[in-house]
Design a protein around this motif. Structure first.
Motif, PDB file in Angstrom:
ATOM      1  N   GLY A   1       0.814  -1.222   0.000  1.00 43.77           N
ATOM      2  CA  GLY A   1       0.000   0.000   0.000  1.00 43.77           C
ATOM      3  C   GLY A   1       0.847   1.271   0.000  1.00 43.77           C
ATOM      4  O   GLY A   1       0.594   2.200  -0.768  1.00 43.77           O
ATOM      5  N   GLY A   2       1.877   1.274   0.847  1.00 44.48           N
ATOM      6  CA  GLY A   2       2.736   2.468   0.928  1.00 44.48           C
ATOM      7  C   GLY A   2       3.521   2.683  -0.359  1.00 44.48           C
ATOM      8  O   GLY A   2       3.709   3.812  -0.819  1.00 44.48           O
ATOM      9  N   GLN A   3       3.981   1.547  -0.935  1.00 45.75           N
ATOM     10  CA  GLN A   3       4.702   1.653  -2.219  1.00 45.75           C
ATOM     11  C   GLN A   3       3.757   2.124  -3.324  1.00 45.75           C
ATOM     12  O   GLN A   3       4.133   2.937  -4.165  1.00 45.75           O
ATOM     13  N   GLN A   4       2.518   1.610  -3.308  1.00 50.00           N
ATOM     14  CA  GLN A   4       1.545   2.043  -4.329  1.00 50.00           C
ATOM     15  C   GLN A   4       1.290   3.547  -4.234  1.00 50.00           C
ATOM     16  O   GLN A   4       1.171   4.229  -5.241  1.00 50.00           O
ATOM     17  N   GLN A   5       1.220   4.042  -3.000  1.00 47.42           N
ATOM     18  CA  GLN A   5       0.955   5.480  -2.850  1.00 47.42           C
ATOM     19  C   GLN A   5       2.161   6.283  -3.354  1.00 47.42           C
ATOM     20  O   GLN A   5       1.993   7.313  -4.006  1.00 47.42           O
ATOM     21  N   ARG A   6       3.377   5.788  -3.095  1.00 44.25           N
ATOM     22  CA  ARG A   6       4.554   6.492  -3.632  1.00 44.25           C
ATOM     23  C   ARG A   6       4.599   6.387  -5.158  1.00 44.25           C
ATOM     24  O   ARG A   6       5.037   7.316  -5.835  1.00 44.25           O
ATOM     25  N   LEU A   7       4.099   5.255  -5.687  1.00 45.90           N
ATOM     26  CA  LEU A   7       4.002   5.128  -7.153  1.00 45.90           C
ATOM     27  C   LEU A   7       3.021   6.182  -7.708  1.00 45.90           C
ATOM     28  O   LEU A   7       3.291   6.811  -8.736  1.00 45.90           O
ATOM     29  N   CYS A   8       1.915   6.372  -6.995  1.00 46.04           N
ATOM     30  CA  CYS A   8       0.938   7.374  -7.456  1.00 46.04           C
ATOM     31  C   CYS A   8       1.532   8.781  -7.372  1.00 46.04           C
ATOM     32  O   CYS A   8       1.230   9.642  -8.210  1.00 46.04           O
TER      33      CYS A   8
ATOM     34  N   SER B   1      -5.444  14.457  10.315  1.00 46.90           N
ATOM     35  CA  SER B   1      -4.522  14.375  11.440  1.00 46.90           C
ATOM     36  C   SER B   1      -3.907  15.743  11.704  1.00 46.90           C
ATOM     37  O   SER B   1      -3.180  16.283  10.880  1.00 46.90           O
ATOM     38  N   MET B   2      -4.234  16.289  12.855  1.00 54.63           N
ATOM     39  CA  MET B   2      -3.666  17.601  13.189  1.00 54.63           C
ATOM     40  C   MET B   2      -2.165  17.510  13.429  1.00 54.63           C
ATOM     41  O   MET B   2      -1.432  18.441  13.135  1.00 54.63           O
ATOM     42  N   GLN B   3      -1.729  16.326  13.933  1.00 53.01           N
ATOM     43  CA  GLN B   3      -0.281  16.135  14.107  1.00 53.01           C
ATOM     44  C   GLN B   3       0.400  16.189  12.751  1.00 53.01           C
ATOM     45  O   GLN B   3       1.462  16.793  12.597  1.00 53.01           O
ATOM     46  N   GLN B   4      -0.244  15.559  11.756  1.00 51.67           N
ATOM     47  CA  GLN B   4       0.348  15.568  10.421  1.00 51.67           C
ATOM     48  C   GLN B   4       0.384  16.992   9.850  1.00 51.67           C
ATOM     49  O   GLN B   4       1.396  17.418   9.300  1.00 51.67           O
ATOM     50  N   ALA B   5      -0.710  17.719  10.005  1.00 47.36           N
ATOM     51  CA  ALA B   5      -0.741  19.111   9.514  1.00 47.36           C
ATOM     52  C   ALA B   5       0.382  19.896  10.174  1.00 47.36           C
ATOM     53  O   ALA B   5       1.111  20.652   9.514  1.00 47.36           O
ATOM     54  N   ALA B   6       0.546  19.706  11.477  1.00 50.05           N
ATOM     55  CA  ALA B   6       1.582  20.457  12.206  1.00 50.05           C
ATOM     56  C   ALA B   6       2.981  20.052  11.747  1.00 50.05           C
ATOM     57  O   ALA B   6       3.879  20.877  11.650  1.00 50.05           O
ATOM     58  N   ARG B   7       3.157  18.758  11.427  1.00 48.18           N
ATOM     59  CA  ARG B   7       4.488  18.286  11.010  1.00 48.18           C
ATOM     60  C   ARG B   7       4.847  18.744   9.603  1.00 48.18           C
ATOM     61  O   ARG B   7       5.981  19.141   9.351  1.00 48.18           O
ATOM     62  N   VAL B   8       3.890  18.666   8.662  1.00 51.93           N
ATOM     63  CA  VAL B   8       4.298  18.862   7.259  1.00 51.93           C
ATOM     64  C   VAL B   8       4.031  20.244   6.681  1.00 51.93           C
ATOM     65  O   VAL B   8       4.642  20.613   5.679  1.00 51.93           O
TER      66      VAL B   8
ATOM     67  N   LEU C   1      -2.354   4.272   5.240  1.00 53.43           N
ATOM     68  CA  LEU C   1      -1.011   3.694   5.391  1.00 53.43           C
ATOM     69  C   LEU C   1      -0.610   3.488   6.851  1.00 53.43           C
ATOM     70  O   LEU C   1      -1.119   4.172   7.742  1.00 53.43           O
ATOM     71  N   ASP C   2       0.355   2.566   7.056  1.00 50.66           N
ATOM     72  CA  ASP C   2       0.848   2.346   8.418  1.00 50.66           C
ATOM     73  C   ASP C   2       1.828   3.470   8.791  1.00 50.66           C
ATOM     74  O   ASP C   2       2.193   4.290   7.951  1.00 50.66           O
ATOM     75  N   PRO C   3       2.248   3.522  10.070  1.00 50.14           N
ATOM     76  CA  PRO C   3       3.079   4.656  10.518  1.00 50.14           C
ATOM     77  C   PRO C   3       4.399   4.804   9.756  1.00 50.14           C
ATOM     78  O   PRO C   3       4.844   5.927   9.510  1.00 50.14           O
ATOM     79  N   ILE C   4       4.999   3.678   9.336  1.00 53.40           N
ATOM     80  CA  ILE C   4       6.288   3.786   8.637  1.00 53.40           C
ATOM     81  C   ILE C   4       6.080   4.393   7.254  1.00 53.40           C
ATOM     82  O   ILE C   4       6.764   5.336   6.850  1.00 53.40           O
ATOM     83  N   ALA C   5       5.076   3.869   6.537  1.00 53.33           N
ATOM     84  CA  ALA C   5       4.783   4.404   5.198  1.00 53.33           C
ATOM     85  C   ALA C   5       4.327   5.862   5.310  1.00 53.33           C
ATOM     86  O   ALA C   5       4.670   6.698   4.467  1.00 53.33           O
ATOM     87  N   THR C   6       3.586   6.170   6.377  1.00 52.43           N
ATOM     88  CA  THR C   6       3.135   7.552   6.582  1.00 52.43           C
ATOM     89  C   THR C   6       4.332   8.480   6.761  1.00 52.43           C
ATOM     90  O   THR C   6       4.401   9.561   6.159  1.00 52.43           O
TER      91      THR C   6
ATOM     92  N   GLU D   1       5.395  11.671   4.506  1.00 54.75           N
ATOM     93  CA  GLU D   1       5.556  13.014   5.091  1.00 54.75           C
ATOM     94  C   GLU D   1       6.934  13.595   4.754  1.00 54.75           C
ATOM     95  O   GLU D   1       7.072  14.777   4.450  1.00 54.75           O
ATOM     96  N   GLU D   2       7.949  12.722   4.787  1.00 55.33           N
ATOM     97  CA  GLU D   2       9.301  13.170   4.447  1.00 55.33           C
ATOM     98  C   GLU D   2       9.340  13.647   2.985  1.00 55.33           C
ATOM     99  O   GLU D   2       9.932  14.659   2.650  1.00 55.33           O
ATOM    100  N   LEU D   3       8.657  12.854   2.172  1.00 58.63           N
ATOM    101  CA  LEU D   3       8.586  13.160   0.751  1.00 58.63           C
ATOM    102  C   LEU D   3       7.896  14.506   0.502  1.00 58.63           C
ATOM    103  O   LEU D   3       8.358  15.312  -0.312  1.00 58.63           O
TER     104      LEU D   3
END
Ligand SMILES: Nc1ncnc2c1ncn2[C@@H]1O[C@H](COP(=O)(O)OP(=O)(O)OP(=O)(O)O)[C@@H](O)[C@H]1O
Length: 271
Positions: free
Chosen positions: A170-177, A225-232, A198-203, A207-209
């Motif tokens: 799933g995480g690889q598919q999302q990076r493919l997209c 996810s407010m944590q995600q908004a705050a991080r990225v 996605l799971d936390p690692i793929a997430t 986010e890094e990407l």
């Protein structure tokens, strides 16, 4: 546009406009689905090379507004969009604008990874092929490799480019997209909850990407996810019941919101 609305004033960045840093300028945007008024008079400036997060309770219109930015709502029969949206000053709803060409400039990544039933290579090569971006096979190979590298997927797939994209995790598919979306060198990338499946690692990888993509693109991300908004993100827009309630620098929105509705949402009292 309601100029008396303080959110409108906050969402329009006159300094950035004067400095030419505004990538997308939306003014007085309304969206209806039949009789449902889903977006109400939203005006906002989206800056270049910046990650902007759209947050807000379910059904507040985040995805609807995101889809206005590359005319994806055109594909929904009952949707009607009014107001003005400009990309680098050009009205994207003007007659004569080809939505397919527009979507090559304003790419999109969806919540659920949706690779085409084609090989990994052909998924990424699809956009450059239909837009005639490669003159030779070597050109196309370069675009595919470069896009997969920028999507942090190259090392994992370089030996199986002819295998189906749907066979990836799933995480690889999302990076493919994401690789597919960036292969046409868009100027803006719209992401609708790109990590929610996605799971936390793929997430963390996505986010890094996103952070790296900001060097070249303007990124707009819808997230629950407010944590995600705050991080990225550097800037955050809070939507509620179809209105843009507040827009500002992400740290300000999360530490010192000006509107009580924003505060209620980020402290978990609404939504
Ligand atoms: N295709 C559609 N047809 C009719 N109504 C729609 C359609 N898509 C969205 N809506 C309505 O428009 C409003 C805004 O929905 P939207 O999906 O934009 O909200 P959202 O903030 O992205 O929600 P979520 O966080 O749950 O994804 C809702 O009332 C929704 O029911």
């Amino acid at each position: 546009m309601d100029a008396s609305n303080p959110a409108t004033a906050l969402a329009i960045d006159e300094t950035a406009e004067a400095e030419g840093r505004v990538k997308i300028m939306a003014r007085g945007v309304n969206v209806w689905y039949g009789d449902t008024h889903a977006i109400k008079d939203v005006s906002v400036d989206i800056l270049d090379r910046t990650v902007t997060a759209f947050i807000g309770p379910s059904g507040c219109g985040k995805s609807t507004f995101l889809r206005c930015l590359n005319r994806m709502n055109d594909t929904i029969d009952v949707a009607r969009v009014t107001g003005e949206i400009r990309l680098d000053g050009e009205d994207i709803y003007a007659p004569g604008v080809d939505p397919v060409q527009l979507r090559a400039r304003v790419g999109m990544v969806f919540q659920k990874p949706n690779p085409f039933p084609k090989s990994i290579y052909d998924n990424v090569a699809y956009g450059p092929r239909i837009h005639g971006l490669a003159r030779t096979r070597a050109d196309l190979d370069r675009i595919v490799e470069d896009s997969l590298r920028r999507a942090a997927l190259w090392d994992e797939v370089k030996d199986r480019l002819n295998e189906p994209g749907t066979g990836l995790s799933g995480g690889q598919q999302q990076r493919l997209c994401i690789a597919r979306a960036i292969a046409t060198s868009p100027e803006v990338l719209l992401m609708d909850e790109p990590a929610s499946a996605l799971d936390p690692i793929a997430t963390a990888q996505i986010e890094e990407l996103i952070d790296e993509l900001r060097e070249n693109f303007s990124v707009v991300i819808v997230t629950h996810s407010m944590q995600q908004a705050a991080r990225v993100s550097q800037r955050t827009a809070f939507f509620h019941l179809g209105e843009l309630v507040e827009f500002g620098e992400t740290p300000q929105i999360f530490t010192n919101p000006r509107d009580p509705r924003t505060e209620s949402y980020i402290t978990g009292r609404i939504g």
